[in-house]
Design a protein around this motif. Structure first.
Motif, PDB file in Angstrom:
ATOM      1  N   LYS A   1      -2.398   6.124  71.828  1.00 35.91           N
ATOM      2  CA  LYS A   1      -2.973   6.994  72.864  1.00 35.91           C
ATOM      3  C   LYS A   1      -3.901   8.000  72.192  1.00 35.91           C
ATOM      4  O   LYS A   1      -3.585   9.197  72.099  1.00 35.91           O
ATOM      5  CB  LYS A   1      -1.859   7.774  73.588  1.00 35.91           C
ATOM      6  CG  LYS A   1      -0.895   6.930  74.401  1.00 35.91           C
ATOM      7  CD  LYS A   1       0.086   7.866  75.124  1.00 35.91           C
ATOM      8  CE  LYS A   1       1.104   7.097  75.938  1.00 35.91           C
ATOM      9  NZ  LYS A   1       2.088   8.005  76.570  1.00 35.91           N
ATOM     10  N   PRO A   2      -5.057   7.527  71.722  1.00 33.27           N
ATOM     11  CA  PRO A   2      -5.916   8.411  70.928  1.00 33.27           C
ATOM     12  C   PRO A   2      -6.381   9.651  71.677  1.00 33.27           C
ATOM     13  O   PRO A   2      -6.661  10.682  71.072  1.00 33.27           O
ATOM     14  CB  PRO A   2      -7.089   7.505  70.546  1.00 33.27           C
ATOM     15  CG  PRO A   2      -7.052   6.359  71.494  1.00 33.27           C
ATOM     16  CD  PRO A   2      -5.626   6.190  71.896  1.00 33.27           C
ATOM     17  N   ASP A   3      -6.464   9.547  72.996  1.00 32.56           N
ATOM     18  CA  ASP A   3      -6.970  10.692  73.758  1.00 32.56           C
ATOM     19  C   ASP A   3      -5.854  11.545  74.352  1.00 32.56           C
ATOM     20  O   ASP A   3      -6.120  12.502  75.069  1.00 32.56           O
ATOM     21  CB  ASP A   3      -7.895  10.193  74.876  1.00 32.56           C
ATOM     22  CG  ASP A   3      -9.048   9.386  74.312  1.00 32.56           C
ATOM     23  OD1 ASP A   3      -9.524   9.742  73.213  1.00 32.56           O
ATOM     24  OD2 ASP A   3      -9.447   8.397  74.950  1.00 32.56           O
ATOM     25  N   GLY A   4      -4.611  11.195  74.050  1.00 35.64           N
ATOM     26  CA  GLY A   4      -3.502  11.963  74.611  1.00 35.64           C
ATOM     27  C   GLY A   4      -3.348  13.309  73.934  1.00 35.64           C
ATOM     28  O   GLY A   4      -4.073  13.636  72.992  1.00 35.64           O
TER      29      GLY A   4
ATOM     30  N   ALA B   1      -6.231  17.340  67.807  1.00 32.71           N
ATOM     31  CA  ALA B   1      -6.714  15.958  67.921  1.00 32.71           C
ATOM     32  C   ALA B   1      -5.910  15.065  66.997  1.00 32.71           C
ATOM     33  O   ALA B   1      -5.196  15.549  66.119  1.00 32.71           O
ATOM     34  CB  ALA B   1      -8.198  15.895  67.536  1.00 32.71           C
TER      35      ALA B   1
ATOM     36  N   HIS C   1      -1.590  15.450  71.492  1.00 33.23           N
ATOM     37  CA  HIS C   1      -0.787  15.174  70.301  1.00 33.23           C
ATOM     38  C   HIS C   1       0.060  16.375  69.896  1.00 33.23           C
ATOM     39  O   HIS C   1      -0.393  17.509  69.990  1.00 33.23           O
ATOM     40  CB  HIS C   1      -1.686  14.745  69.142  1.00 33.23           C
ATOM     41  CG  HIS C   1      -2.270  13.381  69.320  1.00 33.23           C
ATOM     42  ND1 HIS C   1      -3.270  13.102  70.231  1.00 33.23           N
ATOM     43  CD2 HIS C   1      -1.967  12.199  68.730  1.00 33.23           C
ATOM     44  CE1 HIS C   1      -3.568  11.815  70.179  1.00 33.23           C
ATOM     45  NE2 HIS C   1      -2.800  11.243  69.286  1.00 33.23           N
TER      46      HIS C   1
ATOM     47  N   SER D   1      -0.107   9.181  65.094  1.00 30.66           N
ATOM     48  CA  SER D   1      -1.421   9.506  64.532  1.00 30.66           C
ATOM     49  C   SER D   1      -1.235  10.303  63.242  1.00 30.66           C
ATOM     50  O   SER D   1      -2.195  10.812  62.673  1.00 30.66           O
ATOM     51  CB  SER D   1      -2.238  10.302  65.544  1.00 30.66           C
ATOM     52  OG  SER D   1      -1.526  11.457  65.948  1.00 30.66           O
TER      53      SER D   1
END
Lengths: 415, 415
Positions: free
Chosen positions: A70-73, A62, A75, A111
């Protein structure tokens, strides 16, 4: 070394790795989010940062930091190396900081983003002074060879008057200490003015030196504005002192360089505030990168925490920091700084520190390990010296302690 | 204001809140991990930090940062206020930094720790100069009243020669701009030496002022060592320039104070590197706290990012930063700095910025919004002025754009 500046980063991103790396390179050089007329191929050839290497380190579960685009991509972690032409900034440390550690921490592409290391052209070595004393100069001034300097910190950190500080220093000198430092919380507070403290302490240090031939190195915390630091340095020098100390995050790079250019004494560099820059493993700076700025600016001693310390840093990070301080930065100007081990240090940590570092070129500073020794401060200092003798000779602490009551008491064994 | 320094923190801990708060207070004042003889009740009364308030903000699901002492414990958030006697440090910004933002970030008690705000005794206001120009001085020098200064940044960030920079400045002056700044990547690189750039740019700025009566404010990035900054400042002043700029994290507090004590021009303060200190919400600094150090040291303009920016910061954080810059720090020395909105700004953000801030005391800087305007830079500047006129008059952008082609093009509407 080429005429390019290089920097390594650990990044975490949900974007394609090459796109993310190019975004860093663009933000930190000639790139523009909205194309402008002046961004010509000639200008790019002259000024653009180059993505030298990308190493994919695999997926992560996460996003580590908020604010990524793209927080939900999915990583991934990667190590990226960028380079810049020296001609962009010239050999200037404050401008190097803006280039390798500027806006990029705020980019939505990431991130996680942390500066791991930097490599600099020789022009930096000819522009900045580096440490004037380092290991050899510190050994010469303190008269300690072949083993670490055994040191301590004035505790309580703040609250002593000058005379109370000097009383403690007398006790420590009598105990056989090599090195004492002010706490970073005590510079020139109204309750303990710098000049009064320096005079009171140096009276004790000089008196001890006259009687015994041993001049204890005392690092006076002169953290302050440029003129204050210069005046305080001159006072320490005139009183026969052999070391000054500054809080790096308080004085900043430019303050440090100004101090170094004036200084005739070793500069003991305190890293307080370092946690804000380093505690999240995917943000800020590695110590290896960050300390290079200060070594080049002129730090003779650099704090590295200690093995099994009271803070949150793992041992392998402490050792990596200390090793980097002892690793030359340039062929003709190594900028080797003496690592300072402190924070919850006692005789017990000597063998592991020696095993991991393989060097005695360090200051080993203990507070409670000296003043809290059950047989008193002299036994505390003795126990630390004995622990290092044991470590360097390959003897187990318990064996070496059999005929040495101070060491035995320090490690809770029977002499 | 009392004679105590106060600081507010957001903490996350698996320890009892009062024990965690006491650990912070101890580490940052007279506390010792191992009790020492000198830590007397009298000394504590003189020097100990006091836990003033603890507000429990409830449980959190998991530890935010590694290195905490009880990683598997039940973690809670809390806001904690500590205070220190001024007598510990005196009114010294670099020593204040070591006190309120020193070792505590590394304490094992915390899986999150962030400095939210500071409040300082008046002695700081009498020791430090604060901004010499602020809002009123910037308006006087730039001749802009009743609306934000419309500004821009030289782009590409780095790579232009002095003459290419001056050419762009000519275009921008002709377009009606109020304010231009160097990029933080460009100070005195060999490809664009400071003196050559200052001369080339000021030739254009002065020529434009002679012809039109409007002297565009150009913030020259003089980031460098103390003597370099002084020399560069004097050159800008002698050439008739009206602003200098410095990278705060490059020059540091002591460098900034040295610049301020010398300066006769407004200081435009660039926050590049700020992300490393702030991006994790439970580590480092809030802008409100951090910017107070620089405002007191003398920053006239402070970067605050912008609404709907290209970076990772949420709008509410941007507005909180800008508001704090406009909120007085001391009754007799407000230290109000002009907030600089930048990063992806265009006409579209004016209404929301005005609605949230309720002030025109700001610099509104756009890059692509000016140079990338389909009708050219003059229309780009006009569109930004018109957008602010619309916002301040309460008109919707689309309505106001009907008779204004520049604004219409900027927001993609039909004029």
């Amino acid at each position: 070394m080429s005429e390019r500046i290089e920097a390594d980063y650990l990044i975490e991103t949900a974007y394609a790795l090459d796109a993310a790396a190019e975004a860093m390179a663009g933000e930190q050089s000639s790139g523009t989010f909205v194309p402008v007329p002046g961004e010509t191929p000639e200008l790019k050839a002259r000024a653009a940062a180059v993505v030298e290497r990308i190493e994919d380190l695999g997926p992560v579960a996460a996003a580590s930091l908020p604010g990524a685009g793209k927080p939900d991509g999915a990583h991934r972690l990667a190590q990226v190396t960028l380079s810049w032409p020296l001609a962009n900034t010239g050999p200037s440390l404050p401008n190097l900081m803006a280039t390798v550690a500027g806006n990029l921490f705020e980019l939505k592409f990431f991130s996680g983003i942390r500066l791991l290391d930097i490599r600099l052209p020789d022009a930096f070595a000819s522009t900045y002074a580096g440490p004037a004393f380092g290991v050899a100069g510190t050994r010469r001034l303190s008269g300690v060879e072949g083993r670490p300097l055994i040191g301590t910190i004035v505790k309580p950190s703040v609250g002593f008057t000058p005379d109370e500080t000097a009383d403690l220093v007398r006790t420590l000198c009598d105990a056989g200490i090599d090195f004492i430092k002010d706490d970073e919380l005590q510079a020139d507070g109204p309750s303990c003015p710098f000049a009064d403290r320096a005079q009171a302490v140096m009276h004790v240090v000089n008196d001890h030196a006259e009687r015994t031939g041993k001049k204890v190195m005392y690092a006076f915390n002169l953290t302050g504005e440029v003129e204050e630091m210069r005046e305080r340095h001159d006072l320490v020098r005139d009183l026969g002192g052999t070391c000054v100390m500054a809080s790096l995050n308080g004085v900043g790079l430019v303050g440090m360089t100004a101090l170094r250019r004036h200084a005739e004494l070793p500069i003991h560099a305190h890293r307080n505030g370092w946690g804000a820059l380093s505690r999240h493993p995917l943000l800020g700076f590695s110590y290896v990168a960050w300390s290079k700025f200060w070594r080049l600016a002129g730090a003779d001693h650099m704090h590295v925490n200690g093995i099994a310390n009271k803070f949150c840093e793992p041992d392998e990070s402490v050792i990596a920091s200390a090793r980097s301080c002892l690793t030359p930065m340039f062929e003709d100007k190594p900028c080797v700084a003496m690592p300072v081990f402190s924070s919850g240090q006692s005789a017990k940590q000597a063998p592991a520190t020696w095993a991991a570092l393989g060097s005695t070129d360090l200051i080993f500073a203990a507070g409670g390990g000296i003043m809290g020794h059950p047989q008193g401060p002299a036994a505390g200092v003795a126990s630390l010296r004995e622990a290092w003798e044991a470590a360097m000779s390959g003897a187990a602490l318990e064996d070496y302690a059999r005929s040495r009551p101070a060491l035995a008491a320090a490690i809770g064994a029977r002499a």
